[in-house]
Write an enzyme that holds these catalytic residues in place. Structure first.
Site, short mmCIF file in Angstrom:
data_model
loop_
_atom_site.label_atom_id
_atom_site.label_comp_id
_atom_site.label_asym_id
_atom_site.label_seq_id
_atom_site.Cartn_x
_atom_site.Cartn_y
_atom_site.Cartn_z
CB VAL A 190 -1.15 0.08 1.31
CG1 VAL A 190 -1.82 1.36 1.11
CG2 VAL A 190 -1.76 -1.32 1.36
CE LYS A 191 4.54 5.20 -4.78
NZ LYS A 191 4.65 5.11 -6.35
#
Length: 217
Positions: free
Chosen positions: A86-87
Site C-alpha cells: 500500500v503506497k
C-alpha cells in the site's frame, strides 16, 4: 539492490521481467492515466495483471488524503493480492495510516519523500519502504543523491528495517550511484535498467570476436 520498474505499462514490465533482474513494480495515478487506465474497477484489474507478470512487490497507491479514506482504500488494495504494497503519501494522515497498517502487518510504501525528517517519520511509523524522489530534487538544483546518503546514515544509526526505495530515478548513473550509496531498492523507467547493458567496448569487442570467427570458419 533490488530493481523495481516505475510504470503501469504491461509490455515494459514483461520485458524487464524477462531480463531476469526485476524485483518489483511501482505505480501511481499519473502512470495509470498515461496508460489510459481509468475507473476503480479497471485500475484494480490492472494491478492484478501486473501481479501476474512480476514475482515481487507491487506498490499500489491510495487516492484518499484523509486517514479513514486511506485505511479503507489500503485495506481493499492489500486484500487484492499478496504482492500488493500500500503506497501512502508523506502527509500527517499518511503517517497515521502507515502506523495503522504496520500494526496490522500490512506492508506500506511512503511516497513523495523529500527530506531526512520525512524519512525518519516514515521509519518510526513502521513503513516497509520509503520513497525519496531524487530526480525531482535534481530538477530544482538540489542534491538528490545527498538525500539518499543522509537517509542511509540515519537508518543505519538506529537499525531501522525500513527499506530505502530510491524513486524518480531518471538514468543509469542514478542507478549506479544509488547502488554505491547502499539504497535498498531503485525504481525507474525501463531505460534506466536496460541502459546498464550498454558499453561501446562490449559492442566493439563482440563485433571483433564474431568477425574473427567468420574469418576462420
Amino acid at each position: 539492490m533490488k530493481f523495481f520498474i516505475d510504470t503501469a505499462n504491461l509490455s515494459e514490465i514483461a520485458e524487464a521481467q524477462a531480463l531476469g533482474v526485476l524485483d518489483g513494480v511501482t505505480t501511481n495515478p499519473s502512470l495509470m492515466a498515461k496508460e489510459g487506465i481509468t475507473g476503480k474497477d479497471n485500475i484494480l484489474k490492472h494491478y492484478l495483471a501486473i501481479c501476474n507478470i512480476v514475482d515481487g512487490d507491487v506498490s499500489a497507491e491510495v487516492i484518499a488524503t484523509d486517514f479513514e479514506g486511506m485505511v479503507r482504500e489500503g485495506e481493499e488494495l492489500a486484500a487484492l493480492h499478496p504482492q500488493i504494497v500500500v503506497k501512502l503519501p508523506m502527509i500527517s494522515d499518511g503517517v497515521k495510516a502507515c502506523k495503522y497498517f504496520s500494526d496490522k502487518g500490512i506492508r506500506t510504501n511512503v511516497t513523495l519523500v523529500f527530506s531526512v525528517g520525512q524519512a525518519l517519520l516514515a521509519a518510526k511509523a513502521g513503513a516497509t519502504y520509503v520513497s525519496p524522489f531524487l530526480g525531482r530534487l535534481d530538477d530544482i538544483c538540489t542534491d538528490g543523491m545527498g538525500l539518499i546518503a543522509e537517509i542511509r546514515q540515519v537508518y543505519d544509526n538506529y537499525d531501522f528495517q525500513t527499506q530505502i526505495l530510491s524513486a524518480s530515478v531518471r538514468n543509469t548513473m542514478h542507478v549506479v550511484n544509488c547502488a554505491k550509496l547502499g539504497s535498498d531498492v531503485m525504481t525507474g523507467p525501463l531505460s534506466s535498467i536496460t541502459g546498464l547493458l550498454k558499453h561501446p567496448l562490449t559492442d566493439s569487442g563482440l563485433a571483433q570476436f564474431l568477425a574473427d570467427y567468420q574469418k576462420g570458419n
